[in-house]
Design an enzyme around this catalytic site. Structure first.
Site, short mmCIF file in Angstrom:
data_model
loop_
_atom_site.label_atom_id
_atom_site.label_comp_id
_atom_site.label_asym_id
_atom_site.label_seq_id
_atom_site.Cartn_x
_atom_site.Cartn_y
_atom_site.Cartn_z
N LYS A 157 0.82 -1.22 0.00
CA LYS A 157 0.00 0.00 0.00
C LYS A 157 0.85 1.27 0.00
O LYS A 157 0.42 2.31 -0.51
CB LYS A 157 -0.94 -0.01 1.20
CG LYS A 157 -1.97 -1.12 1.13
CD LYS A 157 -2.93 -1.03 2.28
CE LYS A 157 -3.85 -2.24 2.26
NZ LYS A 157 -4.89 -2.17 3.26
N LYS B 133 -1.71 1.01 9.85
CA LYS B 133 -2.14 0.03 8.84
C LYS B 133 -0.97 -0.81 8.34
O LYS B 133 0.16 -0.33 8.26
CB LYS B 133 -2.78 0.76 7.64
CG LYS B 133 -4.11 1.40 7.99
CD LYS B 133 -4.65 2.24 6.85
CE LYS B 133 -5.22 1.41 5.73
NZ LYS B 133 -5.95 2.26 4.76
N GLU C 264 -9.53 2.02 -4.50
CA GLU C 264 -10.39 2.27 -3.35
C GLU C 264 -10.07 3.60 -2.70
O GLU C 264 -8.89 3.90 -2.44
CB GLU C 264 -10.24 1.15 -2.32
CG GLU C 264 -10.69 -0.21 -2.84
CD GLU C 264 -10.86 -1.25 -1.75
OE1 GLU C 264 -11.73 -2.12 -1.89
OE2 GLU C 264 -10.11 -1.21 -0.75
N ARG D 99 -7.53 -7.24 -8.94
CA ARG D 99 -8.32 -8.45 -9.24
C ARG D 99 -9.78 -8.05 -9.41
O ARG D 99 -10.15 -6.90 -9.20
CB ARG D 99 -8.20 -9.42 -8.06
CG ARG D 99 -8.63 -8.73 -6.76
CD ARG D 99 -8.77 -9.67 -5.60
NE ARG D 99 -8.86 -8.95 -4.35
CZ ARG D 99 -9.96 -8.42 -3.85
NH1 ARG D 99 -11.09 -8.48 -4.51
NH2 ARG D 99 -9.95 -7.78 -2.69
N VAL E 8 -15.54 -8.79 -5.26
CA VAL E 8 -16.80 -9.45 -4.91
C VAL E 8 -17.99 -8.67 -5.48
O VAL E 8 -18.94 -9.22 -6.02
CB VAL E 8 -16.94 -9.55 -3.37
CG1 VAL E 8 -18.29 -10.10 -2.97
CG2 VAL E 8 -15.81 -10.36 -2.76
P1 ADP Z 1 -8.04 -3.83 3.66
O1 ADP Z 1 -7.10 -3.95 2.49
O2 ADP Z 1 -7.61 -4.60 4.85
O3 ADP Z 1 -9.48 -4.04 3.28
P2 ADP Z 1 -8.31 -0.92 3.42
O4 ADP Z 1 -7.11 -0.05 3.36
O5 ADP Z 1 -9.04 -1.19 2.15
O6 ADP Z 1 -7.91 -2.30 4.12
O7 ADP Z 1 -9.35 -0.36 4.47
C1 ADP Z 1 -10.52 -1.09 4.83
C2 ADP Z 1 -11.50 -0.21 5.57
O8 ADP Z 1 -10.87 0.31 6.78
C3 ADP Z 1 -11.95 1.03 4.81
O9 ADP Z 1 -13.02 0.78 3.94
C4 ADP Z 1 -12.34 1.94 5.98
O10 ADP Z 1 -13.60 1.52 6.49
C5 ADP Z 1 -11.29 1.64 7.04
N1 ADP Z 1 -10.12 2.57 6.90
C6 ADP Z 1 -8.92 2.30 6.33
N2 ADP Z 1 -8.11 3.39 6.36
C7 ADP Z 1 -8.81 4.38 6.97
C8 ADP Z 1 -8.53 5.77 7.28
N3 ADP Z 1 -7.37 6.34 6.99
N4 ADP Z 1 -9.51 6.50 7.89
C9 ADP Z 1 -10.70 5.92 8.18
N5 ADP Z 1 -11.02 4.63 7.92
C10 ADP Z 1 -10.10 3.86 7.31
#
Ligand code: ADP
Length: 442
Positions: free
Chosen positions: A116, A157, A274, A290, A293
């Site tokens: 990421k 994260k 995203e 990819r 869903v």
């Molecule tokens: P994964 O790859 O594990 O799905 P993502 O980066 O896509 O992780 O984040 C998944 C979800 O986590 C997002 O849809 C959101 O709900 C929450 N999230 C992630 N980063 C943030 C952020 N910086 N601020 C608020 N919510 C976040």
């Protein structure tokens, strides 16, 4: 064009890929675990081959067994579906080494976007707005400065993260160390990579994502957005397209930036960028390299079969559709039907004693279960997707409510009634909900 494709997955997505292959005149090979011998994807494929015992690790994630199956059945393409090995760079690379086409992007692009931090760098270079973040957390001074700039809360994260794992929200500065350490431990366990980074935590965003489709000849198009803000435990539950909040100008603006970014690396196939969306601003989070869903809602509002297009692009064909052909028409919603307790979200495997699925105009069910089928305890709890389509959002919600009412699954717990409660709530109907919806919903 492909002659025979091995589908390295199970459940509804294996069926979805199989259907696309059949319409394209391509033969299919299903792989399965010992627990999935009687599964629908096995019954419907032209050939099937067992790749190991029940546990996903020994079967659907067993690369040597899957490659052996592909070689024995003499396929010229492998479709990974979503989950399992779909974003595993090594898997794509090994397939390439065996002169079989991985139906997805080049392994190198999986690698870049799978991290990421690297993905955010590419977006920054292409002026795609990203969530303000801090990548180097080795120095506490940098962390303090970052917090001073963006203000708490922040989120820790995992660089290799997925499925909502390795994330910790920090609201007080004395919690930061613990949060980093526990996110690192979870990331190590889940992804064998303990690299974590920090991001500003947006408190009331929507999750909005942009679908892209590209070929090997430099053509890239976008197919609108999906709003995936109804989530539980950071995992999506309901998705819809288009989003209530997005104007045509805003959609075009972000879509053009996405196109530029994926073109800059020569990305091939389907992919999703995203974003979090707050106060009319987009913040890139990650790219999924990819099929998603929730791809059906995009198919419903564009009339484009994304899986067929993905397979055609992987076979080297030029895209036949151009950006001006893409018209977003009507509205579509998808409810993920999970075999789980509706409140605790604890999985509920077991035998489906009665099954009747909804139908009628504008109703689509993507599922691989049937009456008498036993949902195995070894895999994801999602057993199907109910998708509705109508001329507008209001009718689409009414149609979803009617379809959920018709849906009968007995013998196991499902979230069908929960979906009904959600979609009939005033907050959902308003379209203005954000990612916190489920945490306050009762
Ligand atoms: P994964 O790859 O594990 O799905 P993502 O980066 O896509 O992780 O984040 C998944 C979800 O986590 C997002 O849809 C959101 O709900 C929450 N999230 C992630 N980063 C943030 C952020 N910086 N601020 C608020 N919510 C976040």
């Amino acid at each position: 064009m492909f002659k025979k494709i091995l589908i390295a997955n199970r459940g509804e997505i294996a069926l979805r890929v199989l259907r696309a292959c059949r319409e394209l005149g391509i033969k299919t090979v299903a792989i399965h675990s010992e627990a999935d011998e009687t599964a629908m994807h096995v019954r419907m494929a032209d050939e099937s081959i067992c790749v190991g015992p029940a546990s996903a690790q020994s079967s659907y994630l067993n690369i040597p067994a899957i490659i052996t199956a592909a070689t024995l059945t003499n396929v010229d393409g492998i479709h990974p579906g979503y989950g399992f090995l779909s974003e595993n760079q090594r898997f794509a690379e090994i397939i390439e080494e065996h002169n079989i086409k991985f139906i997805g992007p080049h392994s190198n692009h999986i690698k870049i976007m799978g991290n990421k931090i690297d993905a955010k760098k590419i977006m920054d270079e292409n002026n795609v707005p990203t969530v303000p973040g801090l990548n180097d957390i080795s120095d506490i001074k940098n962390i303090k400065n970052f917090i001073k700039n963006v203000k708490l809360p922040i989120i820790v994260k995992a660089a290799s993260g997925g499925g909502g794992k390795g994330m910790r929200v920090v609201s007080k500065s004395d919690e930061i160390e613990n949060a980093i350490n526990s996110a690192k431990a979870e990331a190590k366990k889940s992804f064998n990579d303990d690299k974590v980074y920090l991001e500003k935590f947006l408190t009331t965003p929507k999750h909005i994502e942009i679908q892209i489709l590209s070929d090997a000849h430099g053509n890239v198009i976008t197919l609108g957005e999906r709003d995936c803000s109804i989530q539980r435990k950071h995992q999506k539950l309901i998705e819809e397209s288009p989003s209530e909040l997005l104007s045509n100008e805003k959609r075009k603006e972000i879509s053009d930036l996405c196109k530029k970014a994926v073109s800059s690396i020569g990305y091939e196939g389907v992919g999703t960028l995203e974003f979090l969306y707050e106060d009319d601003n987009f913040y890139f989070m990650e790219m999924n390299t990819r099929l998603q869903v929730e791809h059906p809602v995009t198919e419903m509002v564009t009339g484009i079969d994304l899986v067929k297009e993905q397979i055609l692009a992987a076979s080297g064909e030029k895209l036949k559709i151009s950006q001006s052909d893409i018209q977003i028409k009507g509205h579509s919603i998808e409810c993920r039907i999970n075999a789980e307790h509706p409140e605790s979200f604890i999985p509920s495997p077991g035998k489906i004693t009665q099954y009747h699925q909804p139908g009628g105009l504008g109703v689509r069910v993507d599922s691989a279960v049937y009456q008498g089928y036993s949902v195995p305890p070894h895999y994801d709890s999602m057993i199907g997707k109910l998708i509705t389509y109508a001329d507008n959002r209001k009718e689409c919600i009414a149609r979803m409510n009617r379809a959920l009412e018709e849906y009968i699954i007995m013998g196991i717990n499902t979230n069908i009634q929960l979906h009904q409660k959600i979609i009939m709530s005033e907050e959902f109907k308003s379209g203005k909900y954000d990612i916190n919806f489920m945490s306050t919903f009762n």
